[in-house]
Design a protein around this motif. Structure first.
Motif, PDB file in Angstrom:
ATOM      1  N   GLY A  46       0.830  -1.298   0.172  1.00  0.00           N
ATOM      2  CA  GLY A  46      -0.047  -0.092   0.030  1.00  0.00           C
ATOM      3  C   GLY A  46       0.753   1.257  -0.203  1.00  0.00           C
ATOM      4  O   GLY A  46       0.298   2.295  -0.115  1.00  0.00           O
ATOM      5  N   THR A  47       2.074   1.200  -0.096  1.00  0.00           N
ATOM      6  CA  THR A  47       2.783   2.217   0.103  1.00  0.00           C
ATOM      7  C   THR A  47       2.986   3.269  -1.173  1.00  0.00           C
ATOM      8  O   THR A  47       2.621   4.424  -0.851  1.00  0.00           O
ATOM      9  CB  THR A  47       4.559   1.971   0.156  1.00  0.00           C
ATOM     10  N   TYR A  48       2.517   2.801  -2.308  1.00  0.00           N
ATOM     11  CA  TYR A  48       2.460   3.604  -3.488  1.00  0.00           C
ATOM     12  C   TYR A  48       1.113   3.421  -4.053  1.00  0.00           C
ATOM     13  O   TYR A  48       0.688   3.568  -4.969  1.00  0.00           O
ATOM     14  CB  TYR A  48       3.557   3.369  -4.590  1.00  0.00           C
ATOM     15  N   GLY A  49       0.192   3.142  -3.223  1.00  0.00           N
ATOM     16  CA  GLY A  49      -1.229   2.978  -3.837  1.00  0.00           C
ATOM     17  C   GLY A  49      -1.340   1.408  -3.700  1.00  0.00           C
ATOM     18  O   GLY A  49      -0.785   0.662  -3.022  1.00  0.00           O
ATOM     19  N   CYS A  50      -2.217   0.901  -4.775  1.00  0.00           N
ATOM     20  CA  CYS A  50      -2.468  -0.622  -4.721  1.00  0.00           C
ATOM     21  C   CYS A  50      -1.461  -1.148  -5.667  1.00  0.00           C
ATOM     22  O   CYS A  50      -1.210  -0.813  -6.800  1.00  0.00           O
ATOM     23  CB  CYS A  50      -4.048  -0.790  -5.460  1.00  0.00           C
ATOM     24  N   ASN A  51      -0.893  -2.236  -5.318  1.00  0.00           N
ATOM     25  CA  ASN A  51       0.358  -3.043  -6.111  1.00  0.00           C
ATOM     26  C   ASN A  51       0.243  -4.393  -6.374  1.00  0.00           C
ATOM     27  O   ASN A  51      -0.521  -5.091  -5.379  1.00  0.00           O
ATOM     28  CB  ASN A  51       1.909  -2.473  -5.381  1.00  0.00           C
ATOM     29  N   GLN A  52       0.958  -4.808  -6.749  1.00  0.00           N
ATOM     30  CA  GLN A  52       1.157  -6.366  -6.891  1.00  0.00           C
ATOM     31  C   GLN A  52       2.752  -6.494  -6.781  1.00  0.00           C
ATOM     32  O   GLN A  52       3.664  -5.655  -7.312  1.00  0.00           O
ATOM     33  CB  GLN A  52       1.045  -6.908  -8.327  1.00  0.00           C
ATOM     34  N   CYS A  53       3.015  -7.573  -6.095  1.00  0.00           N
ATOM     35  CA  CYS A  53       4.651  -7.921  -5.938  1.00  0.00           C
ATOM     36  C   CYS A  53       5.000  -9.515  -6.826  1.00  0.00           C
ATOM     37  O   CYS A  53       4.181 -10.279  -6.613  1.00  0.00           O
ATOM     38  CB  CYS A  53       4.998  -8.390  -4.600  1.00  0.00           C
ATOM     39  N   PHE A  54       6.091  -9.131  -7.349  1.00  0.00           N
ATOM     40  CA  PHE A  54       6.504 -10.268  -8.326  1.00  0.00           C
ATOM     41  C   PHE A  54       7.866 -10.749  -7.651  1.00  0.00           C
ATOM     42  O   PHE A  54       8.941 -10.230  -8.154  1.00  0.00           O
ATOM     43  CB  PHE A  54       6.717 -10.108  -9.748  1.00  0.00           C
ATOM     44  N   PRO A  55       8.135 -11.491  -6.610  1.00  0.00           N
ATOM     45  CA  PRO A  55       9.465 -11.863  -5.984  1.00  0.00           C
ATOM     46  C   PRO A  55      10.185 -12.907  -6.744  1.00  0.00           C
ATOM     47  O   PRO A  55       9.555 -13.547  -7.780  1.00  0.00           O
ATOM     48  CB  PRO A  55       8.859 -12.407  -4.626  1.00  0.00           C
ATOM     49  N   LEU A  56      11.452 -12.805  -6.555  1.00  0.00           N
ATOM     50  CA  LEU A  56      12.314 -13.706  -7.128  1.00  0.00           C
ATOM     51  C   LEU A  56      12.393 -15.057  -6.296  1.00  0.00           C
ATOM     52  O   LEU A  56      12.379 -16.214  -6.572  1.00  0.00           O
ATOM     53  CB  LEU A  56      13.924 -13.199  -6.887  1.00  0.00           C
ATOM     54  N   TYR A  57      12.012 -14.829  -4.919  1.00  0.00           N
ATOM     55  CA  TYR A  57      12.094 -16.105  -3.904  1.00  0.00           C
ATOM     56  C   TYR A  57      10.801 -15.688  -2.813  1.00  0.00           C
ATOM     57  O   TYR A  57      10.615 -14.525  -2.618  1.00  0.00           O
ATOM     58  CB  TYR A  57      13.317 -16.245  -3.007  1.00  0.00           C
ATOM     59  N   TRP A  58      10.233 -16.610  -2.276  1.00  0.00           N
ATOM     60  CA  TRP A  58       9.233 -16.273  -1.270  1.00  0.00           C
ATOM     61  C   TRP A  58       9.584 -17.380  -0.143  1.00  0.00           C
ATOM     62  O   TRP A  58      10.366 -18.478  -0.413  1.00  0.00           O
ATOM     63  CB  TRP A  58       7.898 -16.544  -1.658  1.00  0.00           C
ATOM     64  N   TYR A  59       9.187 -17.325   1.020  1.00  0.00           N
ATOM     65  CA  TYR A  59       9.297 -18.069   2.030  1.00  0.00           C
ATOM     66  C   TYR A  59       7.964 -18.664   2.906  1.00  0.00           C
ATOM     67  O   TYR A  59       7.303 -18.164   2.954  1.00  0.00           O
ATOM     68  CB  TYR A  59      10.394 -17.356   3.197  1.00  0.00           C
ATOM     69  N   ARG A  78      11.532 -20.737  -1.224  1.00  0.00           N
ATOM     70  CA  ARG A  78      11.010 -21.177  -2.649  1.00  0.00           C
ATOM     71  C   ARG A  78      11.287 -20.308  -3.647  1.00  0.00           C
ATOM     72  O   ARG A  78      11.479 -19.091  -3.444  1.00  0.00           O
ATOM     73  CB  ARG A  78       9.611 -21.437  -2.362  1.00  0.00           C
ATOM     74  N   GLU A  79      11.659 -20.765  -4.637  1.00  0.00           N
ATOM     75  CA  GLU A  79      11.784 -19.892  -6.126  1.00  0.00           C
ATOM     76  C   GLU A  79      10.509 -19.700  -6.847  1.00  0.00           C
ATOM     77  O   GLU A  79       9.655 -20.484  -7.007  1.00  0.00           O
ATOM     78  CB  GLU A  79      12.608 -20.791  -6.985  1.00  0.00           C
TER      79      GLU A  79
END
Length: 306
Positions: A46-59, A78-79
């Protein structure tokens, strides 16, 4: 149960590797243009409005211990980029990076290359113009550009530039005043100039007034071309780096307390000018997409989605 040190290490590792690209959520009807921003820490969507995140890794938390330690468990990395996606890129770009040394990523296309390629493509003016309508209603779809290396290398350089903006070289801007002893900032503002058509005074983005003792002049026009969520980095600074009191709580937000370095804010202005100018220079050198045909192993599910 994890010790404080172990938990800190887990968070550090997560932050170090979880690079993410944020874009306007499709279908929200937001009038703001599409943008993308790389981060190396867990993003607040929510920092810059509504966003999506596309990570390199997640845990993922695994092996809940139960009982007294319910909720505690290991964090396993996880990759996020699938092996299937990697195989598609390897088929589309055979022989790429076969002689690359290990210190620079090793032989063959890897998942970090794909992430940086995405970041480069999402910065492409051609991509944004051609798919402007799609980007307002759906998640971005990434084409297979003919020049993989140009976009991947641009993405790598832009990533380093955007993640390390606080330590990049300061732009050699003209200083009006003493920037070694800048004094405190209350609210920065643009300089003023006369509009030749209307004769009225308008903002002059080549001049940034820090306070009564300091101003920066000769800011390159290209700085206005690097926009994040509708504003340039300097516009974000003008809005956020000001002394402001919350009416409800009486709490004072004072940017002069963000750092013990009295030159932190004034130097950050110079660094953000560098970030803006170099970003525009890199984006301007990106080649045409000139898409390749889909390889034979293109997943059926991807075809079904258009």
């Amino acid at each position: 149960m994890y010790s404080a040190e172990q938990r800190a290490k887990a968070i550090e590792t997560f932050a170090r590797f979880r690079c993410s690209a944020a874009d306007t959520i499709p279908g929200t009807g937001s009038p703001k243009p599409f943008y993308v921003l790389m981060q190396d820490s867990v993003p607040d969507l929510g920092t810059y409005g509504c966003n999506q995140c596309f990570p390199l890794y997640w845990y993922e938390k695994t092996d809940d211990l139960g009982g007294l330690f319910a909720g505690a468990g290991r964090l396993e990395k996880r990759e996020a980029i699938s092996d299937e996606a990697l195989s598609v890129f390897q088929a589309a770009y055979p022989g790429r990076y076969t002689s690359r040394p290990k210190t620079k990523g090793g032989q063959g296309i890897n998942k970090e290359d794909i992430l940086y390629y995405f970041y480069g493509v999402l910065r492409s003016p051609e991509y944004r113009q051609r798919f402007e309508a799609n980007l307002k209603i759906e998640l971005p779809r990434i084409p297979l550009a003919r020049d993989l290396n140009a976009f991947a290398q641009a993405g790598r350089v832009l990533t380093d530039l955007h993640l390390n903006y606080e330590s990049v070289e300061m732009y050699p801007i003209e200083v009006d005043g003493d920037d070694q002893n800048p004094g405190k900032v209350v609210k920065m503002k643009w300089g003023k100039k006369k509009d030749p058509e209307t004769g009225k005074k308008v903002d002059d983005h080549s001049v940034l007034v820090y306070n009564g003792n300091l101003a920066f002049r000769g800011i390159p026009a290209s700085v206005d071309r690097y926009v994040v969520d509708g504003r340039t980095p300097l516009e974000w600074m003008i809005d956020r780096y000001q002394v402001k009191t919350d009416k409800a709580s009486g709490i004072v937000n004072d940017p002069n307390e963000y750092s013990d370095d009295p030159c932190y804010i004034s130097n950050l202005i110079k660094r953000l000018i560098t970030v803006s100018v170099r970003t525009v220079e890199i984006v301007d050198t990106l080649p045409d997409l000139n898409e390749l045909d889909q390889p034979a192993n293109w997943p059926f599910a991807w075809k079904a989605q258009g």
